[in-house]
Scaffold this motif. Sequence first.
Motif: not given
Length: 268
Positions: A112-127, A185-196
């Motif tokens: 998995k990409s290292p971005l996976f961990g960052w995506h989860i971390a940012i999503a959790t912080l947003a939530y 949350l915007s970073l979460t959405v952006l990372s989900g779109i760009v790096f899906s």
Amino acid sequence: MQTPLLFAAIALYLICAALPSRRAGLISALTAAAWVLHGAGLWSEVAGGAGTIRIGFAAMLSSALWVSVAAYWIENQNFSLDGMRRLVMPNAALAAALQAGFPGNVIPLEGKSPLFGWHIAIATLAYSTLTVAAFHAVLMALQEKRLHAGTDAKSFMSSALDRLPALLTMEKLLFRMIGFGFALLSLTVLSGIVFSEQLFGQALKWDHKSVFTMMSWVLFASLLAGRRFRGWRGKTALSFTLAGFATLLLAYVGSRFVFEVVLHKGWA
């Protein structure tokens, strides 16, 4: 090892919720101790295996409440937010108990990409940040209702509400948290779109999680725009805050609960 840590945190959270407001020093110390124990149990559960992480609806909820406790403790040093303690502590205890009972699914990180961990971390912080904002909105609604009721009746919750800052100060704190949470949350959405594709091995598709996340983003964006250009406040702001949080709850914790507990499926 993580389960005793979580049970110890649960006990301290419940003690903190029950202590009278005049024991502020003891409450602060026990809150900090409970937060450390909760964090240790959370980390042991989520990152317990080499090359894997364990994620589930309970771990995500537990993470959100762990951050909420930290936010309460920090803000309480500057403002008297004892009413929030009566809301946050029991919910933090419940989240820790759910994590002990529903550990979630193991996800291998190999390939998995290292971005996976960052995506989860940012999503959790947003939530987590928007969870604090939801607690704050509930407090403001109770505070406003008590002011309009015009009663001097004392109860477990009313005495805590009387110690809160003025509604205008509470409103400033609310929008500060919403602004920060919306940026995450915007970073979460952006990372989900760009790096899906790198994150999940497939192009972005409009599943339940994506739809609810975007609905939440639109609600919070509308609230901030309405605040900026139309001066939205009071019940309108509280309604948008709680609606945005409820939608986000369905996107993350709600969807994971259905998959893990109802359908008995892994990560999706």
